[in-house]
Design an enzyme around this catalytic site. Structure first.
Site, short mmCIF file in Angstrom:
data_model
loop_
_atom_site.label_atom_id
_atom_site.label_comp_id
_atom_site.label_asym_id
_atom_site.label_seq_id
_atom_site.Cartn_x
_atom_site.Cartn_y
_atom_site.Cartn_z
N HIS A 95 0.86 -1.20 0.00
CA HIS A 95 0.00 0.00 0.00
C HIS A 95 0.89 1.24 0.00
CE1 HIS A 95 -2.86 3.03 1.29
NE2 HIS A 95 -3.80 2.21 0.88
N GLU A 180 -3.78 1.62 -7.40
CA GLU A 180 -4.12 2.71 -6.51
C GLU A 180 -3.24 3.92 -6.80
OE1 GLU A 180 -6.46 1.31 -2.89
OE2 GLU A 180 -4.41 1.66 -2.30
#
Ligand code: PGA
Length: 264
Positions: A95, A180
């Site tokens: 992430h 993302e």
């Protein structure tokens, strides 16, 4: 035919009690016949209680990070073996927040390097998770500066190459990828669905090269970054987007349920 997946990344929010209440609300809204995968990723401390509360329901539980060693003198770390002992199904890796590539800096700049996950550590984490049959949700994405410099594709390619190094194509079926864009995370700036679809398609092409066309046809590629109830249906209707990794909007039962419904 790939089934859709919607995962909620709760980040550093919610106590165990609050997490159980949210998970129960998500279960009720989902009903019994889920034709898609729904995952909630609570903070470590809430995982056991949330896992227990969704037992025998279609909702699965994921972790937000993992350390790649099995055990040892690694203060503060949690291993894939420990997650496996709790029968955790998914785990986010790479992430942008754990990579230390924050979209908007809400921590002192001097502390960012403490988060600095690298492509090499992402790779080690994926291998540890696959060994324990936990599905990694591998996040890739460019910063605003990288996008402005026309480096979106090369940045993602480098992240994919690093993350998947030495992983057998047969094992790639067990991975989920989330595109993302860092600039879209927590900012309310959603990537336009055409552009998100384009980048997810490029990721799929790269997976075909690294693994095989069959892996690419079957692997699920999510979009993440300011997914909300009002943009989810448009994003999820795109051919290359197989669902979403949802941050802020996953913390509220009605909103998250509406996003899940948009994926059905
Ligand atoms: P956001 O976060 O939905 O709040 O933008 C997404 C993520 O960080 O995975």
């Amino acid at each position: 035919m790939r089934s859709k997946l919607v995962a909620g990344n709760w980040k550093m929010h919610l106590s165990a009690t609050e997490g159980v209440a949210l998970a129960n609300a998500v279960v009720s809204a989902l009903g019994e016949s889920a034709d898609l995968d729904v995952v909630v990723c609570p903070p470590y401390l809430a995982i056991p209680a949330v896992k227990e509360s969704v037992r025998n329901t279609p909702v699965k539980v994921g972790a937000q990070d993992v350390f790649w060693m099995e055990q040892g003198a690694f203060t503060g770390k949690v291993s894939a073996k420990m997650l496996s002992n709790l029968c955790i199904d998914y785990c986010i890796v790479g992430h942008s927040e754990t990579r230390g590539r924050f979209g908007k800096l809400e921590v002192p700049a001097s502390t960012v390097s403490h988060f600095a996950e690298t492509d090499e550590t992402v790779n080690l984490k994926i291998k540890a998770l696959l060994y324990h049959a936990i599905t990694p949700i591998l996040c890739v994405g460019e910063t605003q500066e990288e996008r402005d410099a026309g480096k979106t594709v090369s940045v993602i390619q480098t992240q994919l190459e690093g993350a998947l190094a030495g992983i057998d194509p047969a094992e790639m079926y067990g991975i989920v990828i989330a595109y993302e864009p860092v600039w879209a995370i927590g900012t309310g700036l959603t990537c336009a669905s055409d552009e998100a679809d384009r980048v997810c398609g490029l990721i799929r092409t790269r997976i075909a090269e690294a693994g095989s066309q069959d892996v690419a046809d079957n692997i699920r590629i999510l979009y993440g970054g300011s997914v909300k109830p009002d943009n989810a249906r448009d994003l999820f209707s795109r051919p290359e987007i197989d669902g979403g990794l949802v941050g802020g909007a996953s913390l509220e039962a009605n909103g998250f349920s509406a996003i899940v419904a948009a994926a059905k």
